[in-house]
Design a protein around this motif. Structure first.
Motif, short mmCIF file in Angstrom:
data_model
loop_
_atom_site.label_atom_id
_atom_site.label_comp_id
_atom_site.label_asym_id
_atom_site.label_seq_id
_atom_site.Cartn_x
_atom_site.Cartn_y
_atom_site.Cartn_z
N THR A 100 0.80 -1.23 0.00
CA THR A 100 0.00 0.00 0.00
C THR A 100 0.84 1.28 0.00
OG1 THR A 100 -1.87 -1.15 0.98
CG2 THR A 100 -1.83 1.25 1.20
N PRO A 101 1.88 1.40 0.84
CA PRO A 101 2.67 2.65 0.78
C PRO A 101 3.30 2.91 -0.59
CG PRO A 101 3.19 1.42 2.78
CD PRO A 101 2.33 0.52 1.93
N THR A 102 3.65 1.85 -1.30
CA THR A 102 4.23 2.05 -2.63
C THR A 102 3.18 2.51 -3.62
OG1 THR A 102 3.93 -0.24 -3.42
CG2 THR A 102 5.93 0.24 -2.16
N THR A 103 1.94 2.08 -3.40
CA THR A 103 0.83 2.55 -4.23
C THR A 103 0.62 4.03 -4.00
OG1 THR A 103 -0.24 0.39 -4.15
CG2 THR A 103 -1.63 2.27 -4.73
N ASN A 104 0.61 4.43 -2.75
CA ASN A 104 0.43 5.84 -2.41
C ASN A 104 1.52 6.70 -3.02
OD1 ASN A 104 -1.85 5.11 -0.96
ND2 ASN A 104 -0.77 5.06 1.00
N ALA A 105 2.76 6.21 -2.99
CA ALA A 105 3.87 6.97 -3.58
C ALA A 105 3.68 7.12 -5.10
CB ALA A 105 5.20 6.28 -3.27
N ALA A 106 3.24 6.06 -5.75
CA ALA A 106 3.01 6.11 -7.20
C ALA A 106 1.89 7.09 -7.53
CB ALA A 106 2.68 4.72 -7.73
N LEU A 107 0.82 7.06 -6.74
CA LEU A 107 -0.31 7.97 -6.99
C LEU A 107 0.07 9.41 -6.71
CD1 LEU A 107 -3.26 5.80 -5.64
CD2 LEU A 107 -2.52 6.12 -8.02
N ASP A 108 0.88 9.64 -5.68
CA ASP A 108 1.37 11.00 -5.40
C ASP A 108 2.22 11.52 -6.56
OD1 ASP A 108 0.09 10.96 -2.94
OD2 ASP A 108 1.93 10.58 -1.78
N PHE A 109 3.08 10.66 -7.08
CA PHE A 109 3.90 11.04 -8.23
C PHE A 109 3.00 11.40 -9.41
CE2 PHE A 109 6.21 10.33 -12.14
CZ PHE A 109 7.47 10.84 -11.88
N ASN A 110 2.02 10.56 -9.67
CA ASN A 110 1.08 10.81 -10.75
C ASN A 110 0.35 12.14 -10.55
OD1 ASN A 110 -0.61 9.86 -13.13
ND2 ASN A 110 -2.17 10.20 -11.57
N ASP A 111 -0.13 12.39 -9.35
CA ASP A 111 -0.84 13.65 -9.07
C ASP A 111 0.03 14.87 -9.36
OD1 ASP A 111 -3.04 12.18 -8.29
OD2 ASP A 111 -2.72 12.48 -6.13
N LYS A 112 1.30 14.74 -9.07
CA LYS A 112 2.21 15.87 -9.26
C LYS A 112 2.57 16.09 -10.73
CE LYS A 112 6.56 17.74 -7.49
NZ LYS A 112 7.64 17.53 -6.49
N TYR A 113 2.72 15.00 -11.49
CA TYR A 113 3.29 15.13 -12.83
C TYR A 113 2.35 14.86 -14.00
CZ TYR A 113 7.83 15.65 -10.66
OH TYR A 113 8.88 16.11 -9.93
N ALA A 114 1.26 14.18 -13.80
CA ALA A 114 0.42 13.75 -14.93
C ALA A 114 -0.15 14.90 -15.74
CB ALA A 114 -0.71 12.85 -14.45
N GLU A 115 -0.51 15.96 -15.09
CA GLU A 115 -1.17 17.06 -15.80
C GLU A 115 -0.38 18.36 -15.78
OE1 GLU A 115 -3.81 16.48 -17.64
OE2 GLU A 115 -3.89 14.42 -16.90
N THR A 116 0.85 18.31 -15.29
CA THR A 116 1.61 19.55 -15.17
C THR A 116 2.05 20.08 -16.54
OG1 THR A 116 3.39 20.68 -13.99
CG2 THR A 116 3.91 18.52 -14.90
N GLN A 117 2.09 21.38 -16.62
CA GLN A 117 2.64 22.06 -17.80
C GLN A 117 3.67 23.08 -17.33
OE1 GLN A 117 1.96 21.43 -21.15
NE2 GLN A 117 0.88 19.67 -20.33
N ASP A 118 4.13 22.91 -16.10
CA ASP A 118 5.04 23.86 -15.46
C ASP A 118 6.47 23.32 -15.51
OD1 ASP A 118 6.42 25.61 -13.82
OD2 ASP A 118 5.08 25.39 -12.11
N ASP A 119 7.32 24.03 -16.25
CA ASP A 119 8.72 23.60 -16.35
C ASP A 119 9.39 23.51 -14.98
OD1 ASP A 119 8.80 23.34 -19.10
OD2 ASP A 119 9.39 25.42 -19.42
N LEU A 120 9.00 24.36 -14.06
CA LEU A 120 9.61 24.35 -12.74
C LEU A 120 9.35 23.03 -12.00
CD1 LEU A 120 8.92 28.01 -11.54
CD2 LEU A 120 11.04 27.05 -12.47
#
Length: 159
Positions: A100-120
């Motif tokens: 479960t903690p590895t799932t949460n880490a993967a979903l957190d990564f996805n939340d941060k990067y999946a829709e970003t358009q910010d170079d920063l």
């Protein structure tokens, strides 16, 4: 991680269509990871940030892989283990909460990067990929424990 995947493919490949598909998807995920992380042999000669599209594609594969485990593979592995006795089922059920903690880490990564358009945000990618790799390595080890229990019990019953 790719070497460990090759060992898993050699050990369990061909024993079950679901497991074969799961390992194939793990390979796709790892290759894509190496590409966006710029790791050999998938790196480009120049060091640059990956495109937003490439990161989004990786996020899609990551979420698909994590979801496939939780919603398809794990239940089937636990059910198969239960066919070989309570000890196998119990062991399988003990491994699942550790994932479960590895799932949460993967979903957190996805939340941060999946829709970003910010170079920063992409400037944080190397650090976040490194953390994700650690979590996914842990996940793969735990998943391989599940596969080993299933394989060992299956082998005992077919001999």
């Amino acid at each position: 991680m790719l070497r460990e995947l090759e060992k898993a493919e050699q050990k369990w490949g061909g024993s079950n269509k679901l497991i074969d598909q799961w390992l194939k998807n793990r390979r796709k995920l790892l290759v894509h990871y190496c590409q966006i992380a710029g790791l050999p042999p998938y790196s480009k000669s120049e060091k640059s940030l990956p495109s937003f599209e490439h990161v989004k594609s990786f996020c899609d594969l990551l979420v698909d892989y994590v979801s496939e485990g939780h919603f398809e593979v794990y239940d089937r592995v636990v059910n198969a283990c239960s066919e070989y006795g309570e000890s196998s089922k119990t062991l399988a059920q003990q491994v699942l909460p550790k994932i479960t903690p590895t799932t949460n880490a993967a979903l957190d990564f996805n939340d941060k990067y999946a829709e970003t358009q910010d170079d920063l945000v992409l400037y944080q990618l190397d650090k976040d990929l490194s953390e994700l790799a650690h979590n996914m390595e842990t996940r793969f080890e735990l998943e391989d424990e599940l596969l080993e229990v299933l394989h060992r019990k299956h082998s005992e019953h077919t001999q």
